[in-house]
Write a protein that holds these residues in place. Structure first.
Motif, short mmCIF file in Angstrom:
data_model
loop_
_atom_site.label_atom_id
_atom_site.label_comp_id
_atom_site.label_asym_id
_atom_site.label_seq_id
_atom_site.Cartn_x
_atom_site.Cartn_y
_atom_site.Cartn_z
N GLU A 95 0.84 -1.20 0.00
CA GLU A 95 0.00 0.00 0.00
C GLU A 95 0.87 1.25 0.00
N LEU A 108 -6.30 7.37 -1.07
CA LEU A 108 -6.46 6.06 -1.69
C LEU A 108 -7.15 5.13 -0.71
N VAL A 109 -7.84 4.14 -1.26
CA VAL A 109 -8.49 3.15 -0.41
C VAL A 109 -8.06 1.77 -0.86
N PHE A 110 -7.56 0.96 0.07
CA PHE A 110 -7.19 -0.42 -0.26
C PHE A 110 -7.97 -1.35 0.64
N LEU A 111 -8.66 -2.27 0.02
CA LEU A 111 -9.47 -3.21 0.80
C LEU A 111 -8.66 -4.44 1.17
N PRO A 112 -8.96 -5.03 2.32
CA PRO A 112 -8.26 -6.27 2.69
C PRO A 112 -8.60 -7.40 1.71
#
Lengths: 317, 368
Positions: free
Chosen positions: A151, A306-310
């Protein structure tokens, strides 16, 4: 007598003039070399928080616009670390593949069929390029002793155009050559991959085979080839100038800080946006997963662009 | 004649050699002085100014949220600050004269600052550190006596300064923000205490000493009263067990400190020992002591862990870095815990007020 002493003195004069001339020439060359070196030791910075003003709607698209392909070079002796990497940070790459010197029963890998690290690296890059050039725009190479926060890598690459020849990591110098140290991880943009893989193989410029008479480490070898292709190494840093790719572990940094600046241990340690640490044991990989993706302080909120999903089906992140 | 010209040539050459050498020496001396004096760039100055204030005020346990502000411009600590005001915690750290520089120093440099108030308890006073002198002896058999005296000291001097009273060792790492989140659901006027709950010997269980435990104000009052009225015994060589027994006698409830998914928050060991399956052998006492079903591997430890024990100095700073500094940008954590309802109302009020008020910043007061 007089003529002799005058001769002597003339000799002294000539000698000193010659010396001054030589020093001056050498100095000029030195200065030129120094300024050239300065220019070549490039620092690449992370995005500055102030510059990033993105609307909420842009965020999901932006988060998907980088696709990072991870290459991890392994050998049978690395099998425990390899398993740890596979179960931990490699899951956060868009795709991660392990390239090994030979087939290992318990773990899946792409067999490079050679023990020579440079050859492995070269072949791995070729394989990745041939197969995935249209699907990924950034290529991250690491050894299994490295822990990476993908990330933070993506955040670092925000606003960087992958059709430019980027070659990033923790840089070091060997004589005139600036190279990215493999321990900290190597990042290549798709453009750099193109140039690397389209190089005609001229042994002096970019040997296909590994070491010949003298030992050159694979990361230096890569730098030589890339340089020939017009790609130069850049040291990646955060907005405070701290390295984000690290060739040492957190523990080592802390120990050094405790000796060198005991009043500013944590502040002087490492970047908040660190991307890699190296020299980890198996157990430390799992501790880092918990420390990075779980453990935190309640009530500290961040407004990230930013968005990072598991990942699905993962139990440790 | 020929020899004379030879002599001349020789003389000339000698002269030039001498001239060259002298000149090069002279130049090298001159150039040495001009060598670059590269300024050493300290990347790490944001906290430099704060190290001065904090030296004097360690007994006060200042929480200057702005200390981190210059490093973390995109970080919003409003909720953490609100909890700091609402859930006042006094920490006292069990230490001794020989451990002040070896261990307690690193506690002071890391988590102790986040307590509303922090005290270092030693057998003898140390005005410089500073540490409170309990006038006991040192040693493992003195632990319970030190604990009693420490709580008495805190009760006599600081009862009104806090709502909760936390005991930790000098090798315990505590995450105060998470402790406040845990305690925010409870009323300090209730007789209750929290820690890593163990099951043997005491019916309602007792709390592990090393992992740290925290008493409500009411629990502290009752504990101190119990010794005056001889309800609890003074002598024991097992500090945490003796305290646990006393708590049961005086009707202080042993609370459940697990998070809302059932994961433990107080830990008797470092993260590695809990996270790695098989690290603690099955024959280890730990497996039979835990009150709730013990878990190893990723489910061992809450995201909002409160404490770890047997933390050496290096690991203190490592944990500090991992908790308060390194983070995965943009990552949406799986566990999204909420504030308790009464807190939620207050926090939403803050955001409403911020629309009306322009310059007023009610939450950014410096805590003195």
């Amino acid at each position: 007598m007089l003529s002799e002493s005058s001769l002597f003195l003339k000799g002294v004069l000539l000698g000193s003039t010659f010396c001054v001339l030589m020093t001056m020439l050498g100095h000029i060359r030195m200065d030129y070399g120094k300024s050239r070196r300065h220019y070549e030791h490039r620092h690449l910075q992370a995005p500055n928080e102030d510059i990033l003003k993105l609307a909420g709607g842009e965020r999901p698209e932006l988060s998907k616009s980088f696709r990072v392909y991870c290459i991890i070079l392994v050998k049978p002796k690395d099998v425990r670390l390899w398993a740890a990497v596979k179960e931990t940070w490699a899951k956060h790459c868009d795709k991660a593949e392990f390239f090994s010197s030979e087939n290992v029963k318990v773990l899946e890998s792409v067999n490079m069929g050679t023990n020579d690290m440079w050859l492995m690296m070269r072949k791995a890059y070729k394989y990745a390029f041939d197969k995935y050039r249209d699907q990924y725009n950034w290529f991250f190479l690491a050894r299994p002793t490295t822990f990476a926060v993908i990330e933070n890598l993506k955040y670092f690459l925000l606003k960087k155009n992958s059709s430019q020849p980027f070659y990033l990591g923790h840089t070091e110098k060997s004589g005139d050559l600036e190279y990215v140290s493999v321990g900290g991880g190597i990042v290549l943009s798709i453009e750099s991959m193109k140039r690397l893989n389209n190089l005609p193989s001229i042994p002096e410029k970019c040997p296909e085979k590994g070491r010949m008479v003298w030992e050159v480490s694979e990361d230096k070898q890569l730098a030589v080839c890339l340089k020939y292709a017009g790609v130069v190494a850049e040291n990646a840093e955060d907005s405070k100038g701290k390295d984000v790719f690290n060739t040492k572990s957190v523990g080592i940094f802390i120990k050094e800080a405790m000796t060198n600046h005991p009043n500013q241990v944590v502040e002087g340690c490492c970047s908040d946006m660190a991307i890699t640490f190296n020299g980890l044991t198996c157990n430390q990989m799992y501790v880092m997963m918990y420390g990075v993706y779980h453990l935190r302080a309640f009530g500290h909120v961040f407004n990230d662009v930013l968005v990072f999903l598991p990942a699905n089906g993962s139990d440790n992140d | 004649m020929a020899s004379k010209s030879w002599l001349n040539i020789l003389t000339f050459l000698c002269g030039s050699a001498v001239g060259f050498v002298l000149c090069s020496q002279l130049l090298s001396i001159l150039l040495e002085e001009q060598k670059d004096i590269q300024p050493s760039i300290l990347h790490n100055d944001p906290h430099a100014r704060h190290s001065d204030d904090s030296e004097q005020n360690h007994l006060e346990g200042q929480m200057n949220f702005d200390a981190d502000a210059s490093q973390h411009k995109d970080e919003n600590t409003d909720i953490a600050e609100k909890l700091y005001q609402k859930v006042k915690i006094l920490c006292w750290v069990m230490t001794g004269p020989q451990n002040l520089e070896k261990k307690a120093k690193h506690v002071k440099a890391t988590w102790a600052q986040r307590c509303n108030k922090v005290l270092f308890m030693s057998s003898e006073e140390n005005k410089d550190f500073p540490a409170v002198g309990l006038k006991t002896r040192e040693g493992r058999d003195q632990l319970y006596w030190k604990t009693i005296k420490a709580f008495q000291y805190v009760h006599d001097h600081y009862l009104d300064d806090a709502d909760w009273f936390m005991k930790a060792d000098d090798d315990t790492y505590v995450i105060l923000d998470n402790l406040r989140w845990l305690l925010s659901k409870y009323n300090p006027e209730e007789p209750i205490y929290f820690g890593r709950r163990f099951k043997p010997y005491v019916k309602q269980g007792y709390m592990s000493g090393g992992a740290g435990y925290v008493l409500s104000k009411e629990a502290l009052k009752r504990f101190v009263e119990a010794f005056k009225t001889d309800k609890c015994t003074h002598s024991s060589s097992i500090e945490d067990l003796a305290l646990g027994r006393c708590m049961e006698i005086i009707n202080v409830e042993a609370g459940d400190s697990r998070d809302t998914t059932g994961k433990e928050t107080f830990h008797p060991f470092v993260p590695e020992h809990h996270l790695i399956k098989g690290y603690l052998p099955r024959t280890f006492w730990y497996w039979n002591y835990n009150y709730y079903p013990p878990v190893e591997g990723p489910g061992c430890c809450s995201d909002l862990a409160v404490s770890f024990h047997y933390v050496d100095p290096t690991t203190m700073y490592e944990l500090e870095y991992l908790v308060y500094h390194l983070r995965p940008y943009g990552y949406l954590y799986r566990y999204q815990p909420a504030l308790p309802e009464k807190m939620l109302k207050e926090v939403s009020q803050i955001y409403k007020n911020e629309d009306k008020k322009v310059n007023q910043e009610p939450l950014k007061e410096k805590h003195k």
